[in-house]
Design a protein around this motif. Structure first.
Motif, PDB file in Angstrom:
ATOM      1  N   GLU A  48       0.845  -1.195   0.000  1.00 14.56           N
ATOM      2  CA  GLU A  48       0.000   0.000   0.000  1.00 14.56           C
ATOM      3  C   GLU A  48       0.886   1.253   0.000  1.00 14.56           C
ATOM      4  O   GLU A  48       2.027   1.228   0.491  1.00 14.56           O
ATOM      5  CB  GLU A  48      -0.916   0.008   1.222  1.00 14.56           C
ATOM      6  N   PRO A  49       0.382   2.389  -0.503  1.00 10.99           N
ATOM      7  CA  PRO A  49       1.203   3.606  -0.612  1.00 10.99           C
ATOM      8  C   PRO A  49       1.298   4.395   0.695  1.00 10.99           C
ATOM      9  O   PRO A  49       1.080   5.608   0.721  1.00 10.99           O
ATOM     10  CB  PRO A  49       0.484   4.398  -1.706  1.00 10.99           C
ATOM     11  N   TYR A  50       1.669   3.718   1.797  1.00 17.71           N
ATOM     12  CA  TYR A  50       1.715   4.427   3.074  1.00 17.71           C
ATOM     13  C   TYR A  50       2.882   5.411   3.145  1.00 17.71           C
ATOM     14  O   TYR A  50       2.762   6.474   3.769  1.00 17.71           O
ATOM     15  CB  TYR A  50       1.766   3.437   4.250  1.00 17.71           C
ATOM     16  N   ASN A  51       4.001   5.090   2.495  1.00 17.52           N
ATOM     17  CA  ASN A  51       5.105   6.051   2.488  1.00 17.52           C
ATOM     18  C   ASN A  51       4.754   7.292   1.672  1.00 17.52           C
ATOM     19  O   ASN A  51       5.125   8.413   2.025  1.00 17.52           O
ATOM     20  CB  ASN A  51       6.378   5.402   1.943  1.00 17.52           C
ATOM     21  N   GLN A  52       4.014   7.100   0.578  1.00 16.15           N
ATOM     22  CA  GLN A  52       3.556   8.244  -0.207  1.00 16.15           C
ATOM     23  C   GLN A  52       2.601   9.106   0.609  1.00 16.15           C
ATOM     24  O   GLN A  52       2.618  10.340   0.501  1.00 16.15           O
ATOM     25  CB  GLN A  52       2.878   7.780  -1.497  1.00 16.15           C
ATOM     26  N   LEU A  63      -5.463   2.263   5.923  1.00 13.15           N
ATOM     27  CA  LEU A  63      -5.150   2.514   4.524  1.00 13.15           C
ATOM     28  C   LEU A  63      -5.217   1.204   3.755  1.00 13.15           C
ATOM     29  O   LEU A  63      -4.456   0.274   4.026  1.00 13.15           O
ATOM     30  CB  LEU A  63      -3.739   3.119   4.408  1.00 13.15           C
ATOM     31  N   HIS A  64      -6.154   1.106   2.830  1.00 14.23           N
ATOM     32  CA  HIS A  64      -6.204  -0.064   1.950  1.00 14.23           C
ATOM     33  C   HIS A  64      -6.797   0.341   0.613  1.00 14.23           C
ATOM     34  O   HIS A  64      -7.545   1.321   0.516  1.00 14.23           O
ATOM     35  CB  HIS A  64      -6.985  -1.229   2.576  1.00 14.23           C
ATOM     36  N   ASP A  65      -6.432  -0.399  -0.430  1.00 11.74           N
ATOM     37  CA  ASP A  65      -6.839  -0.082  -1.794  1.00 11.74           C
ATOM     38  C   ASP A  65      -6.450   1.341  -2.183  1.00 11.74           C
ATOM     39  O   ASP A  65      -7.145   2.009  -2.962  1.00 11.74           O
ATOM     40  CB  ASP A  65      -8.349  -0.273  -1.983  1.00 11.74           C
ATOM     41  N   GLY A  66      -5.339   1.820  -1.608  1.00 18.19           N
ATOM     42  CA  GLY A  66      -4.825   3.142  -1.961  1.00 18.19           C
ATOM     43  C   GLY A  66      -5.611   4.298  -1.391  1.00 18.19           C
ATOM     44  O   GLY A  66      -5.388   5.451  -1.783  1.00 18.19           O
ATOM     45  N   MET A  67      -6.537   4.029  -0.455  1.00 16.41           N
ATOM     46  CA  MET A  67      -7.349   5.096   0.129  1.00 16.41           C
ATOM     47  C   MET A  67      -7.504   4.889   1.633  1.00 16.41           C
ATOM     48  O   MET A  67      -7.405   3.757   2.123  1.00 16.41           O
ATOM     49  CB  MET A  67      -8.734   5.146  -0.532  1.00 16.41           C
ATOM     50  N   ILE A  68      -7.747   5.981   2.348  1.00 11.43           N
ATOM     51  CA  ILE A  68      -8.007   5.900   3.775  1.00 11.43           C
ATOM     52  C   ILE A  68      -9.459   5.498   3.981  1.00 11.43           C
ATOM     53  O   ILE A  68     -10.373   6.190   3.516  1.00 11.43           O
ATOM     54  CB  ILE A  68      -7.711   7.241   4.479  1.00 11.43           C
ATOM     55  N   ASP A  69      -9.684   4.385   4.655  1.00 13.38           N
ATOM     56  CA  ASP A  69     -11.028   3.846   4.869  1.00 13.38           C
ATOM     57  C   ASP A  69     -11.744   4.669   5.938  1.00 13.38           C
ATOM     58  O   ASP A  69     -11.287   4.738   7.079  1.00 13.38           O
ATOM     59  CB  ASP A  69     -10.912   2.392   5.315  1.00 13.38           C
ATOM     60  N   PRO A  70     -12.877   5.309   5.603  1.00 17.55           N
ATOM     61  CA  PRO A  70     -13.573   6.125   6.601  1.00 17.55           C
ATOM     62  C   PRO A  70     -14.223   5.314   7.712  1.00 17.55           C
ATOM     63  O   PRO A  70     -14.510   5.845   8.779  1.00 17.55           O
ATOM     64  CB  PRO A  70     -14.633   6.866   5.778  1.00 17.55           C
ATOM     65  N   PHE A  71     -14.454   4.001   7.475  1.00 17.04           N
ATOM     66  CA  PHE A  71     -15.132   3.185   8.479  1.00 17.04           C
ATOM     67  C   PHE A  71     -14.153   2.617   9.499  1.00 17.04           C
ATOM     68  O   PHE A  71     -14.451   2.546  10.688  1.00 17.04           O
ATOM     69  CB  PHE A  71     -15.916   2.051   7.805  1.00 17.04           C
ATOM     70  N   GLY A  72     -12.966   2.222   9.072  1.00 15.37           N
ATOM     71  CA  GLY A  72     -11.993   1.662  10.005  1.00 15.37           C
ATOM     72  C   GLY A  72     -11.137   2.700  10.692  1.00 15.37           C
ATOM     73  O   GLY A  72     -10.444   2.400  11.655  1.00 15.37           O
ATOM     74  N   MET A  98     -11.720  10.735  -1.191  1.00 13.94           N
ATOM     75  CA  MET A  98     -10.944   9.615  -0.674  1.00 13.94           C
ATOM     76  C   MET A  98      -9.590   9.415  -1.361  1.00 13.94           C
ATOM     77  O   MET A  98      -8.662   8.885  -0.751  1.00 13.94           O
ATOM     78  CB  MET A  98     -11.754   8.319  -0.751  1.00 13.94           C
ATOM     79  N   LYS A  99      -9.447   9.804  -2.616  1.00 14.55           N
ATOM     80  CA  LYS A  99      -8.188   9.590  -3.316  1.00 14.55           C
ATOM     81  C   LYS A  99      -7.066  10.387  -2.653  1.00 14.55           C
ATOM     82  O   LYS A  99      -7.244  11.557  -2.317  1.00 14.55           O
ATOM     83  CB  LYS A  99      -8.324   9.957  -4.788  1.00 14.55           C
ATOM     84  N   LEU A 100      -5.914   9.744  -2.501  1.00 10.37           N
ATOM     85  CA  LEU A 100      -4.823  10.357  -1.756  1.00 10.37           C
ATOM     86  C   LEU A 100      -4.257  11.590  -2.434  1.00 10.37           C
ATOM     87  O   LEU A 100      -3.650  12.437  -1.775  1.00 10.37           O
ATOM     88  CB  LEU A 100      -3.695   9.335  -1.518  1.00 10.37           C
ATOM     89  N   GLU A 101      -4.432  11.700  -3.752  1.00 16.21           N
ATOM     90  CA  GLU A 101      -3.862  12.873  -4.426  1.00 16.21           C
ATOM     91  C   GLU A 101      -4.708  14.127  -4.267  1.00 16.21           C
ATOM     92  O   GLU A 101      -4.289  15.224  -4.656  1.00 16.21           O
ATOM     93  CB  GLU A 101      -3.652  12.590  -5.918  1.00 16.21           C
ATOM     94  N   VAL A 102      -5.910  13.999  -3.679  1.00 15.44           N
ATOM     95  CA  VAL A 102      -6.757  15.181  -3.456  1.00 15.44           C
ATOM     96  C   VAL A 102      -6.090  16.101  -2.440  1.00 15.44           C
ATOM     97  O   VAL A 102      -5.672  15.668  -1.364  1.00 15.44           O
ATOM     98  CB  VAL A 102      -8.157  14.764  -2.959  1.00 15.44           C
TER      99      VAL A 102
END
Length: 433
Positions: free
Chosen positions: A151-155, A317-326, A390-394
């Motif tokens: 997953e892109p956690y370092n990014q 963080l999963h599927d390249g996005m921060i999960d709002p539920f977890g 949700m997209k990390l580049e936002v």
């Protein structure tokens, strides 16, 4: 200084000598037969038998080499010249720059005096909507990013480092590949954040013992910056590598293992680092965001399991996005609607509720059920929410994210369908401004 000329035992990165009047954590110098030397630190002692962990590598050390105890613990060199530089677990430069001169700061000291702490109430801006809008990061908070390898956690950490309003950013990398380290370097230079960033890096090819020093070095320097009145953001990746290094050394020492081979002190080892997070009365602050990778995505693994008891929430963080539920920030109520706009809390709650409904509508669609007009609206909302929030580049400030949230609602629903107070919709609903 005390000099001993015989090493009794060598095992991995551990050596044993017979010595008296030494203290836990005391530094020693091991003189090799070729004239070079390396450093070691006292790990434990049993009567006169003293076990030391050797930094770097034990290659070239023989039982006849001399060990000199230095009478002091490992210290980081603190100065403003740390900013813009990169160091290893011993505080030595790895960016081919000059040695740092400054004040020695002992690492691994107790956390800050509780009587000098204040209740956290200020927001750390990251310009990432899934953090700023839905799970605010608060000054002095300690919070992990739970994720899995790949997953892109370092990014995500790089985005936070680039966009935070903190005065100083300290990056502590553990078990990094060289390309990961280079990515942090390139990102800091390209974004213009290098001049407020210091890096302490342990590469995957470095000895495990140096991995243990990275959080201590990072946090010791962070404390000094905070005492000088600066707001410091400490980004640590990956705390599972730190725990694995601890596990490797404890096994070498023949300690009785606990859950899945980790030492019984795992909770204390993690807590001693996380509890360095502080908002100092009349001075600066330390906020800690760490990465904790979950092997196999198992949240019951000892490292994320223990981390959850110590920290104040988590980002999933999963599927390249921060999960709002977890994801959860236990301190967000300290700032939502108090240092942010009045519509922050109600709008965030409404959007999460509708996004949860959109997931159910997507399930109904996948099972072949006929969709209602309401289901179609929910699906449209879910797609916009994922693309624009949700997209990390936002990249949006909290004010821009709130305005964007109202716009998304207005594109998908009528004002009476969202279930919000009329005093808020009449003020912020786009068509009624």
């Amino acid at each position: 200084m005390k000099v001993y000329d015989r090493i009794i035992d060598m095992r991995g990165n551990l050596i044993t000598v017979s010595a008296k009047n030494v203290s836990l954590g005391e530094m020693a110098k091991v003189h090799k037969s070729d004239g070079s030397f390396t450093y070691a630190s006292v790990l434990r002692f049993d009567n006169d038998l003293v076990t030391l962990q050797v930094f770097e590598n034990t290659r070239g050390i023989s039982t006849g080499d001399k060990v000199t105890f230095l009478g002091k613990a490992l210290a980081a060199t603190f100065s403003d010249a740390l900013l813009g530089r990169s160091f290893n677990g011993l505080g030595e430069p790895i960016d081919f720059g000059p040695e740092i001169t400054g004040e020695p700061v002992e690492v691994g000291m107790p956390s800050f005096n509780p009587t000098e702490r204040i209740v956290p109430k200020e927001m750390v801006r990251t310009n990432i909507p899934m953090i700023d809008m839905f799970n605010c990061l608060v000054k002095s908070q300690k919070i992990p990013i739970f994720s899995i390898a790949g997953e892109p956690y370092n990014q995500l950490l790089m985005r936070i480092a680039n966009q935070t309003d903190a005065d100083v950013v300290i990056i502590g990398g553990m078990g990094l590949r060289f390309d990961d380290y280079q990515a942090f370097q390139d990102n800091a230079k390209e974004s213009g954040s290098m001049q407020k960033t210091a890096m302490f890096i342990h590469l995957a090819t470095d000895p495990a013992v140096e991995c243990l020093m990275i959080p201590d070095m990072s946090l010791a320097c962070a404390e000094r910056f905070a005492i000088e009145g600066k707001d410091v953001l400490v980004l640590l990746t990956d705390m599972t590598s730190f725990a694995d290094a601890n596990k490797e050394i404890s096994i070498t020492m023949d300690q009785i293992p606990s859950n899945r081979g980790y030492p019984g002190s795992l909770y204390s080892d993690l807590a001693a680092r996380y509890e360095k997070a502080v908002d100092i009365k009349g001075s600066g602050s330390i906020t800690i965001v760490s990465v904790t990778t979950m092997p196999g995505g198992d949240v019951t693994h000892p490292v994320p399991d223990n981390t959850g008891y110590i920290t104040e929430g988590q980002f999933y963080l999963h599927d390249g996005m921060i999960d709002p539920f977890g994801s959860l920030s236990r301190l967000k109520q300290q700032v939502i609607g108090k240092v942010t706009r009045e519509d922050h809390g109600p709008l965030a709650n409404t959007m999460i509720r509708l996004y949860a409904d959109s997931k159910k509508a997507k399930e109904r669609e996948s099972m072949g059920f006929r969709l209602s007009k309401w289901d179609e609206k929910l699906l449209h909302f879910g797609n916009l929410f994922e693309d624009q929030m949700m997209k990390l580049e936002v990249n949006l400030t909290i004010e821009e994210a709130l305005d964007a949230g109202w716009m998304i609602l207005a594109k998908c629903f009528e004002v009476h369908e969202v279930g919000m107070k009329q005093e808020l919709t009449s003020k912020y609903w786009p068509q009624q401004r």
